[in-house]
Design a protein around this motif. Structure first.
Motif, PDB file in Angstrom:
ATOM      1  N   GLN A  48       0.831  -1.203   0.000  1.00 56.13           N
ATOM      2  CA  GLN A  48       0.000   0.000   0.000  1.00 56.13           C
ATOM      3  C   GLN A  48       0.870   1.259   0.000  1.00 56.13           C
ATOM      4  O   GLN A  48       1.960   1.271   0.574  1.00 56.13           O
ATOM      5  CB  GLN A  48      -0.893   0.046   1.239  1.00 56.13           C
ATOM      6  CG  GLN A  48      -1.832  -1.111   1.387  1.00 56.13           C
ATOM      7  CD  GLN A  48      -2.679  -0.994   2.648  1.00 56.13           C
ATOM      8  OE1 GLN A  48      -3.079   0.098   3.037  1.00 56.13           O
ATOM      9  NE2 GLN A  48      -2.933  -2.110   3.294  1.00 56.13           N
ATOM     10  N   GLU A  49       0.369   2.308  -0.634  1.00 60.71           N
ATOM     11  CA  GLU A  49       1.020   3.608  -0.514  1.00 60.71           C
ATOM     12  C   GLU A  49       0.859   4.092   0.928  1.00 60.71           C
ATOM     13  O   GLU A  49      -0.231   4.010   1.505  1.00 60.71           O
ATOM     14  CB  GLU A  49       0.393   4.627  -1.468  1.00 60.71           C
ATOM     15  CG  GLU A  49       0.636   4.340  -2.945  1.00 60.71           C
ATOM     16  CD  GLU A  49       2.089   4.540  -3.359  1.00 60.71           C
ATOM     17  OE1 GLU A  49       2.816   5.273  -2.638  1.00 60.71           O
ATOM     18  OE2 GLU A  49       2.483   3.976  -4.392  1.00 60.71           O
ATOM     19  N   ALA A  50       1.927   4.578   1.498  1.00 57.16           N
ATOM     20  CA  ALA A  50       1.872   5.037   2.882  1.00 57.16           C
ATOM     21  C   ALA A  50       1.013   6.286   3.011  1.00 57.16           C
ATOM     22  O   ALA A  50       1.077   7.189   2.177  1.00 57.16           O
ATOM     23  CB  ALA A  50       3.278   5.326   3.393  1.00 57.16           C
ATOM     24  N   GLY A  51       0.204   6.327   4.072  1.00 57.33           N
ATOM     25  CA  GLY A  51      -0.491   7.555   4.396  1.00 57.33           C
ATOM     26  C   GLY A  51       0.472   8.538   5.049  1.00 57.33           C
ATOM     27  O   GLY A  51       1.386   8.140   5.776  1.00 57.33           O
ATOM     28  N   ILE A  52       0.316   9.802   4.758  1.00 55.60           N
ATOM     29  CA  ILE A  52       1.105  10.860   5.395  1.00 55.60           C
ATOM     30  C   ILE A  52       0.134  11.621   6.277  1.00 55.60           C
ATOM     31  O   ILE A  52      -0.782  12.282   5.778  1.00 55.60           O
ATOM     32  CB  ILE A  52       1.755  11.786   4.361  1.00 55.60           C
ATOM     33  CG1 ILE A  52       2.689  10.974   3.456  1.00 55.60           C
ATOM     34  CG2 ILE A  52       2.532  12.903   5.050  1.00 55.60           C
ATOM     35  CD1 ILE A  52       3.192  11.746   2.261  1.00 55.60           C
ATOM     36  N   VAL A  53       0.308  11.520   7.586  1.00 57.62           N
ATOM     37  CA  VAL A  53      -0.743  11.955   8.493  1.00 57.62           C
ATOM     38  C   VAL A  53      -0.207  12.886   9.572  1.00 57.62           C
ATOM     39  O   VAL A  53       0.997  13.002   9.803  1.00 57.62           O
ATOM     40  CB  VAL A  53      -1.440  10.746   9.153  1.00 57.62           C
ATOM     41  CG1 VAL A  53      -2.027   9.814   8.101  1.00 57.62           C
ATOM     42  CG2 VAL A  53      -0.477   9.982  10.054  1.00 57.62           C
ATOM     43  N   VAL A  54      -1.153  13.532  10.240  1.00 59.51           N
ATOM     44  CA  VAL A  54      -0.918  14.376  11.403  1.00 59.51           C
ATOM     45  C   VAL A  54      -1.667  13.758  12.572  1.00 59.51           C
ATOM     46  O   VAL A  54      -2.847  13.405  12.448  1.00 59.51           O
ATOM     47  CB  VAL A  54      -1.396  15.821  11.166  1.00 59.51           C
ATOM     48  CG1 VAL A  54      -1.306  16.652  12.442  1.00 59.51           C
ATOM     49  CG2 VAL A  54      -0.588  16.476  10.049  1.00 59.51           C
ATOM     50  N   SER A  55      -1.002  13.626  13.718  1.00 58.23           N
ATOM     51  CA  SER A  55      -1.626  13.044  14.901  1.00 58.23           C
ATOM     52  C   SER A  55      -2.650  14.008  15.491  1.00 58.23           C
ATOM     53  O   SER A  55      -2.416  15.222  15.519  1.00 58.23           O
ATOM     54  CB  SER A  55      -0.557  12.720  15.950  1.00 58.23           C
ATOM     55  OG  SER A  55      -1.153  12.344  17.171  1.00 58.23           O
ATOM     56  N   PRO A  56      -3.769  13.484  16.008  1.00 58.14           N
ATOM     57  CA  PRO A  56      -4.776  14.369  16.609  1.00 58.14           C
ATOM     58  C   PRO A  56      -4.328  14.985  17.914  1.00 58.14           C
ATOM     59  O   PRO A  56      -4.827  16.037  18.315  1.00 58.14           O
ATOM     60  CB  PRO A  56      -5.969  13.438  16.828  1.00 58.14           C
ATOM     61  CG  PRO A  56      -5.350  12.077  16.980  1.00 58.14           C
ATOM     62  CD  PRO A  56      -4.178  12.079  16.035  1.00 58.14           C
ATOM     63  N   GLY A  57      -3.406  14.343  18.611  1.00 57.30           N
ATOM     64  CA  GLY A  57      -2.893  14.875  19.874  1.00 57.30           C
ATOM     65  C   GLY A  57      -1.459  15.311  19.706  1.00 57.30           C
ATOM     66  O   GLY A  57      -0.928  15.385  18.598  1.00 57.30           O
ATOM     67  N   SER A  58      -0.799  15.593  20.810  1.00 56.52           N
ATOM     68  CA  SER A  58       0.626  15.899  20.756  1.00 56.52           C
ATOM     69  C   SER A  58       1.400  14.710  21.298  1.00 56.52           C
ATOM     70  O   SER A  58       0.843  13.845  21.972  1.00 56.52           O
ATOM     71  CB  SER A  58       0.938  17.163  21.565  1.00 56.52           C
ATOM     72  OG  SER A  58       0.547  17.016  22.917  1.00 56.52           O
ATOM     73  N   ASP A  59       2.677  14.651  20.987  1.00 52.41           N
ATOM     74  CA  ASP A  59       3.522  13.555  21.441  1.00 52.41           C
ATOM     75  C   ASP A  59       4.946  14.069  21.584  1.00 52.41           C
ATOM     76  O   ASP A  59       5.209  15.268  21.445  1.00 52.41           O
ATOM     77  CB  ASP A  59       3.437  12.358  20.482  1.00 52.41           C
ATOM     78  CG  ASP A  59       3.676  12.749  19.029  1.00 52.41           C
ATOM     79  OD1 ASP A  59       4.710  13.388  18.746  1.00 52.41           O
ATOM     80  OD2 ASP A  59       2.830  12.420  18.169  1.00 52.41           O
ATOM     81  N   ASP A  60       5.870  13.161  21.826  1.00 54.01           N
ATOM     82  CA  ASP A  60       7.245  13.566  22.111  1.00 54.01           C
ATOM     83  C   ASP A  60       7.998  14.080  20.898  1.00 54.01           C
ATOM     84  O   ASP A  60       9.140  14.532  21.029  1.00 54.01           O
ATOM     85  CB  ASP A  60       8.006  12.404  22.755  1.00 54.01           C
ATOM     86  CG  ASP A  60       7.712  12.259  24.241  1.00 54.01           C
ATOM     87  OD1 ASP A  60       7.178  13.221  24.832  1.00 54.01           O
ATOM     88  OD2 ASP A  60       8.001  11.195  24.828  1.00 54.01           O
ATOM     89  N   GLN A  61       7.393  14.050  19.728  1.00 53.31           N
ATOM     90  CA  GLN A  61       7.989  14.683  18.555  1.00 53.31           C
ATOM     91  C   GLN A  61       8.241  16.167  18.797  1.00 53.31           C
ATOM     92  O   GLN A  61       9.173  16.754  18.247  1.00 53.31           O
ATOM     93  CB  GLN A  61       7.064  14.498  17.344  1.00 53.31           C
ATOM     94  CG  GLN A  61       7.638  15.031  16.032  1.00 53.31           C
ATOM     95  CD  GLN A  61       6.601  15.038  14.920  1.00 53.31           C
ATOM     96  OE1 GLN A  61       5.415  15.313  15.168  1.00 53.31           O
ATOM     97  NE2 GLN A  61       7.006  14.734  13.704  1.00 53.31           N
ATOM     98  N   ARG A  62       7.440  16.768  19.650  1.00 50.67           N
ATOM     99  CA  ARG A  62       7.538  18.209  19.877  1.00 50.67           C
ATOM    100  C   ARG A  62       8.880  18.623  20.462  1.00 50.67           C
ATOM    101  O   ARG A  62       9.351  19.743  20.207  1.00 50.67           O
ATOM    102  CB  ARG A  62       6.404  18.671  20.802  1.00 50.67           C
ATOM    103  CG  ARG A  62       6.423  18.027  22.173  1.00 50.67           C
ATOM    104  CD  ARG A  62       5.058  18.168  22.859  1.00 50.67           C
ATOM    105  NE  ARG A  62       4.966  17.345  24.042  1.00 50.67           N
ATOM    106  CZ  ARG A  62       5.142  17.776  25.277  1.00 50.67           C
ATOM    107  NH1 ARG A  62       5.433  19.049  25.489  1.00 50.67           N
ATOM    108  NH2 ARG A  62       5.015  16.972  26.312  1.00 50.67           N
ATOM    109  N   PHE A  63       9.513  17.758  21.242  1.00 49.83           N
ATOM    110  CA  PHE A  63      10.748  18.162  21.904  1.00 49.83           C
ATOM    111  C   PHE A  63      11.917  18.319  20.935  1.00 49.83           C
ATOM    112  O   PHE A  63      12.544  19.379  20.902  1.00 49.83           O
ATOM    113  CB  PHE A  63      11.089  17.200  23.039  1.00 49.83           C
ATOM    114  CG  PHE A  63      10.126  17.284  24.195  1.00 49.83           C
ATOM    115  CD1 PHE A  63      10.024  18.445  24.948  1.00 49.83           C
ATOM    116  CD2 PHE A  63       9.320  16.209  24.519  1.00 49.83           C
ATOM    117  CE1 PHE A  63       9.124  18.532  26.006  1.00 49.83           C
ATOM    118  CE2 PHE A  63       8.426  16.287  25.579  1.00 49.83           C
ATOM    119  CZ  PHE A  63       8.331  17.454  26.328  1.00 49.83           C
ATOM    120  N   PRO A  64      12.266  17.309  20.117  1.00 51.69           N
ATOM    121  CA  PRO A  64      13.373  17.531  19.187  1.00 51.69           C
ATOM    122  C   PRO A  64      13.072  18.554  18.106  1.00 51.69           C
ATOM    123  O   PRO A  64      13.994  19.212  17.595  1.00 51.69           O
ATOM    124  CB  PRO A  64      13.635  16.140  18.588  1.00 51.69           C
ATOM    125  CG  PRO A  64      12.410  15.354  18.855  1.00 51.69           C
ATOM    126  CD  PRO A  64      11.812  15.900  20.104  1.00 51.69           C
TER     127      PRO A  64
END
Length: 445
Positions: free
Chosen positions: A376-392
């Protein structure tokens, strides 16, 4: 460098790909056992139970696999600020580092997962033991199977699949297990602490993969922003039989909620972001969630506090979201009947919305790995909440923008009773995707 250099087929031979795939099947039972052992440690947050024991389990496993292991404990004097809901319990993170054949000249990829889990709620709502790690009909049940001890297990054994396939990574791999993602905070004792104290550095790490479950066929390139805040309105007490002698803080709070809802919400609808999953989260939102006022029924309250949850989509800013609220408050002060309006504005938590380029090398290799594994072609998405991606992405200077979220399992399983993950179709598939992407990004020989 051509885009092909950032694909699985551009960096690995068909024989190598087949060997990695077979290795994920061969290692699946060990990965499952490791995940079950993680689930069986109750790391409920709040308050943050058994963190040292879980960090030790991850660290011992990495050590046995040849990693140099470091435990990072947050000093007790920093816990009141970084872990205010922790009741003084220890906050221990763990990092494992495995050098590739190119040593320091090679790329470094950091795989990260949090091992704290949310409370189970009412035990009677669970059919299977929430900390049992039991497998029924091909699914493992327990708190954290999807969110996100499953991701930690998959990231660890993805590297082992590469090695079992007879390949050596050219670049370096780091694995971290961190605490307190579930209780957020502008700063926290987990990934935030590692970033703030130099354990995660842009000059040392080329890319980060956070193994949260955003559906096994999706690459998550961002998350919505958040403001959790409280506005406290001040009035003047009076007897309930003579309300005209007082200034009713509750009236001010309720009037603000009504005006903010009718003024701000229509401005948000046109900002819908089609990349956000699930669809119900695509429109930025403003929700009023707590109202506190009054102490007795026959007195006009002089204090009323209303709390709100504002979610932003990429393209919005915290400053802009705040200004919308301030504009409503200022317009109220100019309205007859609100001349004595007094208020205090306070934010308990905030993070900017995040979006990284889906065509960065780390994104491309994961997108291609998903296609190779699933067709399958990968979906490119945005998470509905926040996560630890915000720190780096937001707390480092310079930032590590090459930070994506990819993990096994489905976000719909997060935080529910009888949380579960499919062993073959989610855990193993996620492991295979990671293994191919890691090998492609770091190079293998």
């Amino acid at each position: 460098m051509t885009e092909e250099a950032y694909t699985v087929s551009g960096n690995l031979t068909p024989t190598q790909i087949a060997a990695i795939k077979q290795a994920t099947w061969d290692l699946l039972s060990k990965c499952r056992e490791f995940l079950a052992s993680l689930i069986q440690i109750d790391t409920t947050n709040p308050p943050g139970r058994n963190y040292p024991e879980c960090a030790q389990l991850i660290g011992n496993t990495l050590h046995e696999l040849g990693y140099a292991v470091e435990y990072v404990e947050v000093p007790p004097d920093q816990l009141p600020a970084l872990a205010p809901v922790g009741q003084g319990l220890q906050r221990v993170n763990v990092i494992g580092r495995l050098s590739g054949t190119q040593g320091r000249s090679g790329k470094t990829l950091h795989a990260n997962g949090h091992f704290d889990v949310v409370p189970i709620g009412m035990p009677e709502n669970w059919k299977y033991p929430p900390f049992g790690g039991e497998v029924h009909n091909g699914r493992m049940y327990g708190r954290g199977t999807a969110d996100m001890k499953g991701g930690i297990a998959a990231q660890v054994f993805a590297v082992e699949a590469i090695r079992k396939a007879g390949l050596k990574l050219k670049g370096n791999i780091e694995q971290s297990g961190v605490v307190d993602e579930e209780t957020t905070g502008v700063h926290n004792a987990g990934m935030g602490y590692l970033v703030d104290n130099g354990y995660i550095r842009a000059d040392k790490i080329d890319a980060i993969v956070i193994t949260e479950p955003l559906n096994t066929t999706n690459v998550c390139c961002g998350h919505r922003g958040t403001i959790w805040g409280t506005i406290t309105f001040r009035g003047r007490l009076s007897h309930g039989s003579m309300p005209g002698l007082g200034v009713n803080a509750l009236h001010h709070a309720c009037s603000f909620v009504h005006l903010a809802t009718t003024t701000i919400s229509p401005q948000l609808a046109p900002l819908s972001d089609p990349n956000v999953i699930p669809p119900a989260a695509r429109v930025p939102s403003l929700a009023f969630t707590i109202l506190q006022a009054g102490e007795n029924i026959n007195s006009v309250p002089d204090v009323a506090a209303v709390s709100f949850d504002r979610r932003l989509v990429p393209g919005e800013t915290l400053a802009g979201a705040r200004q919308q609220i301030f504009d409503v408050l200022q317009s109220m002060k100019k309205t007859p009947g609100f001349e004595e309006l007094e208020y205090e504005y306070k934010e308990d938590y905030r993070t900017e919305a995040t979006w990284i380029d889906p065509n960065l090398p780390i994104s491309l290799v994961f997108r291609d790995a998903i296609k190779v594994v699933t067709g399958q072609e990968a979906g490119i998405v945005v998470s509905p909440g926040s996560d630890d991606q915000r720190f780096p992405v937001h707390s480092l200077t310079p930032p590590i923008e090459s930070t994506i979220v990819y993990g096994p399992g489905y976000i719909s399983e997060a935080h529910i009773a009888d949380e579960s993950i499919d062993i073959e179709n989610e855990l193993r598939v996620g492991m295979e995707v990671m293994a191919l992407a890691f090998a492609s990004f770091l190079g293998a020989e």
